[in-house]
Design a protein around this motif. Structure first.
Motif, short mmCIF file in Angstrom:
data_model
loop_
_atom_site.label_atom_id
_atom_site.label_comp_id
_atom_site.label_asym_id
_atom_site.label_seq_id
_atom_site.Cartn_x
_atom_site.Cartn_y
_atom_site.Cartn_z
N SER A 1 0.82 -1.22 0.00
CA SER A 1 0.00 0.00 0.00
C SER A 1 0.85 1.26 0.00
CB SER A 1 -0.93 0.01 1.22
OG SER A 1 -1.82 -1.09 1.19
N ASN A 2 2.17 1.08 -0.18
CA ASN A 2 3.15 2.19 -0.20
C ASN A 2 3.36 2.83 1.17
OD1 ASN A 2 3.59 1.91 -3.01
ND2 ASN A 2 1.81 3.20 -3.46
N TYR A 3 2.92 2.15 2.24
CA TYR A 3 3.23 2.63 3.58
C TYR A 3 4.70 2.35 3.89
CZ TYR A 3 -1.83 3.01 4.34
OH TYR A 3 -3.16 3.34 4.23
N ILE A 4 5.29 3.20 4.70
CA ILE A 4 6.72 3.14 5.00
C ILE A 4 6.94 2.57 6.41
CG2 ILE A 4 8.86 4.51 5.15
CD1 ILE A 4 7.27 6.69 3.52
N TYR A 5 8.00 1.75 6.55
CA TYR A 5 8.30 1.16 7.85
C TYR A 5 9.80 1.20 8.14
CZ TYR A 5 3.59 -0.78 7.41
OH TYR A 5 2.24 -0.92 7.25
N LYS A 6 10.11 1.31 9.42
CA LYS A 6 11.48 1.16 9.91
C LYS A 6 11.50 -0.01 10.88
CE LYS A 6 15.23 3.56 12.37
NZ LYS A 6 15.63 4.81 13.11
N LEU A 7 12.52 -0.85 10.79
CA LEU A 7 12.64 -1.97 11.73
C LEU A 7 13.21 -1.44 13.04
CD1 LEU A 7 12.08 -5.06 11.62
CD2 LEU A 7 14.55 -5.35 11.31
N VAL A 8 12.38 -1.47 14.08
CA VAL A 8 12.75 -0.97 15.40
C VAL A 8 12.57 -2.10 16.41
CG1 VAL A 8 12.30 0.74 17.20
CG2 VAL A 8 12.04 1.38 14.79
N ALA A 9 13.65 -2.50 17.06
CA ALA A 9 13.61 -3.57 18.06
C ALA A 9 12.96 -4.83 17.51
CB ALA A 9 12.87 -3.09 19.31
N GLY A 10 13.30 -5.16 16.25
CA GLY A 10 12.82 -6.40 15.67
C GLY A 10 11.42 -6.37 15.11
N LYS A 11 10.76 -5.20 15.14
CA LYS A 11 9.40 -5.08 14.63
C LYS A 11 9.31 -3.90 13.66
CE LYS A 11 7.37 -4.62 18.59
NZ LYS A 11 6.28 -4.48 19.60
N TRP A 12 8.42 -4.01 12.69
CA TRP A 12 8.21 -2.91 11.77
C TRP A 12 7.37 -1.83 12.44
CZ3 TRP A 12 11.42 -2.86 8.01
CH2 TRP A 12 11.77 -4.00 7.30
N SER A 13 7.90 -0.62 12.45
CA SER A 13 7.16 0.53 12.97
C SER A 13 6.82 1.44 11.81
CB SER A 13 7.99 1.29 14.01
OG SER A 13 8.22 0.49 15.15
N ASP B 1 15.57 13.01 11.51
CA ASP B 1 14.34 12.22 11.48
C ASP B 1 14.63 10.74 11.22
OD1 ASP B 1 12.53 14.21 12.05
OD2 ASP B 1 12.14 14.72 9.95
N THR B 2 15.63 10.47 10.36
CA THR B 2 15.98 9.09 10.04
C THR B 2 16.44 8.34 11.28
OG1 THR B 2 16.58 9.61 7.75
CG2 THR B 2 17.55 7.64 8.70
N LEU B 3 17.37 8.94 12.01
CA LEU B 3 17.90 8.30 13.21
C LEU B 3 17.01 8.52 14.43
CD1 LEU B 3 21.72 9.08 12.91
CD2 LEU B 3 20.43 7.11 12.05
N GLY B 4 16.29 9.63 14.43
CA GLY B 4 15.48 9.98 15.59
C GLY B 4 14.19 9.19 15.71
N PHE B 5 13.72 8.61 14.59
CA PHE B 5 12.47 7.87 14.66
C PHE B 5 12.70 6.54 15.39
CE2 PHE B 5 9.33 4.84 13.09
CZ PHE B 5 8.16 5.55 13.34
N LYS B 6 12.00 6.36 16.50
CA LYS B 6 12.15 5.15 17.33
C LYS B 6 10.85 4.35 17.41
CE LYS B 6 16.33 6.50 18.43
NZ LYS B 6 17.53 5.85 17.84
N GLY B 7 9.94 4.64 16.52
CA GLY B 7 8.69 3.90 16.52
C GLY B 7 7.46 4.75 16.73
N VAL B 8 7.64 5.96 17.22
CA VAL B 8 6.52 6.89 17.43
C VAL B 8 6.92 8.27 16.94
CG1 VAL B 8 5.56 5.63 19.40
CG2 VAL B 8 7.30 7.39 19.78
N GLY B 9 5.91 9.09 16.67
CA GLY B 9 6.19 10.46 16.25
C GLY B 9 6.05 10.64 14.74
N ILE B 10 6.15 11.89 14.32
CA ILE B 10 5.99 12.27 12.93
C ILE B 10 7.33 12.75 12.37
CG2 ILE B 10 4.80 13.81 11.32
CD1 ILE B 10 2.98 11.79 12.63
N VAL B 11 7.65 12.31 11.16
CA VAL B 11 8.86 12.76 10.50
C VAL B 11 8.48 13.70 9.35
CG1 VAL B 11 10.08 10.64 11.08
CG2 VAL B 11 8.95 10.84 8.85
N SER B 12 9.44 14.48 8.89
CA SER B 12 9.19 15.46 7.84
C SER B 12 9.99 15.11 6.59
CB SER B 12 9.56 16.86 8.34
OG SER B 12 9.35 17.83 7.34
#
Length: 257
Positions: free
Chosen positions: A82-94, A127-138
């Motif tokens: 669906s073109n949603y974006i995810y980062k792997l954080v602590a073994g889970k997709w956020s 934003d790339t490094l600061g995203f830990k699973g919550v919050g909004i990036v720009s």
């Protein structure tokens, strides 16, 4: 003398183009896309499963709808069907806000990618490094239209819907500002930049090419050379002296010089 010099140049290019030894890499089939960076290799298959390579074995990552995955300085990121974006954080997709169809983590601690209408975007380091699973990036939209976009130490490369190739020699990680885009000769449907600045791509006919002559002083390189392959290919990635290639039939090959 000019004749000798021309002969040596041709000989050099022949040596380069025939220097790769490719072997089928077992354990995964029906592969759609592969990405290598910082000593890691990830891939997706036609069932939208994502995998991470450990030694010679592939381990499935969580989720059943990942269509593109990337590994690099910026971590492990992916986009789903669906073109949603995810980062792997602590073994889970956020999930990360925004929409992309293709994503790349090979930049200097920033994320690059293209969305479904072929707009190119960059995510700055904070934003790339600061995203830990919550919050909004720009996300910062880049002033060019690209359907595939990959970054490395000497700039970012991309291709548009007409297979034209572009390079921006500098992207500032802290702000995503860039030095402007220059069209590079040739035609590719996808292009990938290695962590050492090496550039490889695949054209519409399934042929694999390497950009020769890339240095910090000449980030655009000098010419393309075709790498001989035993079959048509659709995707390629490079890291730590290993070229990873996916055939149109979904087989993975590992090539070394």
């Amino acid at each position: 003398m000019k004749t000798i010099a021309a002969f040596l140049l041709v000989l050099c290019h022949l040596a380069i183009s025939h220097a790769w030894n490719c072997n089928k890499f077992s354990g995964l089939s029906d592969v759609q896309q592969i990405d290598a960076g910082q000593g890691q290799v990830a891939a997706t298959d036609k069932h939208n499963h994502a995998y991470l390579l450990s030694g010679s074995s592939w381990y499935r990552l969580p989720s059943d709808n990942i269509k593109h995955v990337t590994v690099g300085h910026a971590g492990i990121w992916a986009v789903d069907t669906s073109n949603y974006i995810y980062k792997l954080v602590a073994g889970k997709w956020s999930r990360v806000n925004g929409l992309l169809k293709q994503i790349d983590a090979g930049g200097n601690l920033f994320i690059a990618g293209a969305n479904h209408i072929n707009n190119a975007y960059c995510l700055k380091t904070s934003d790339t490094l600061g995203f830990k699973g919550v919050g909004i990036v720009s996300w910062t939209q880049m002033p060019t239209s690209l359907m595939y976009y990959s970054c490395g130490p000497y700039g970012c490369w991309g291709v548009d819907t007409s297979d034209r190739i572009y390079l921006t020699q500098s992207v500032t990680p802290s702000s995503c500002s860039n030095s402007g885009w220059t069209q590079i000769s040739g035609a590719l449907k996808m292009v990938e930049v290695g962590s050492d600045g090496s550039v490889f791509g695949v054209n519409a006919s399934g042929k694999v090419y390497q950009r020769i002559g890339i240095t910090s002083c000449v980030p655009q390189g000098t010419t393309w050379t075709q790498l001989p392959m035993s079959m048509t290919m659709k995707h390629v990635s490079y890291d730590l002296g290993k070229l990873w290639v996916v055939s149109t039939s979904g087989q993975v090959f590992q090539c070394t010089e």
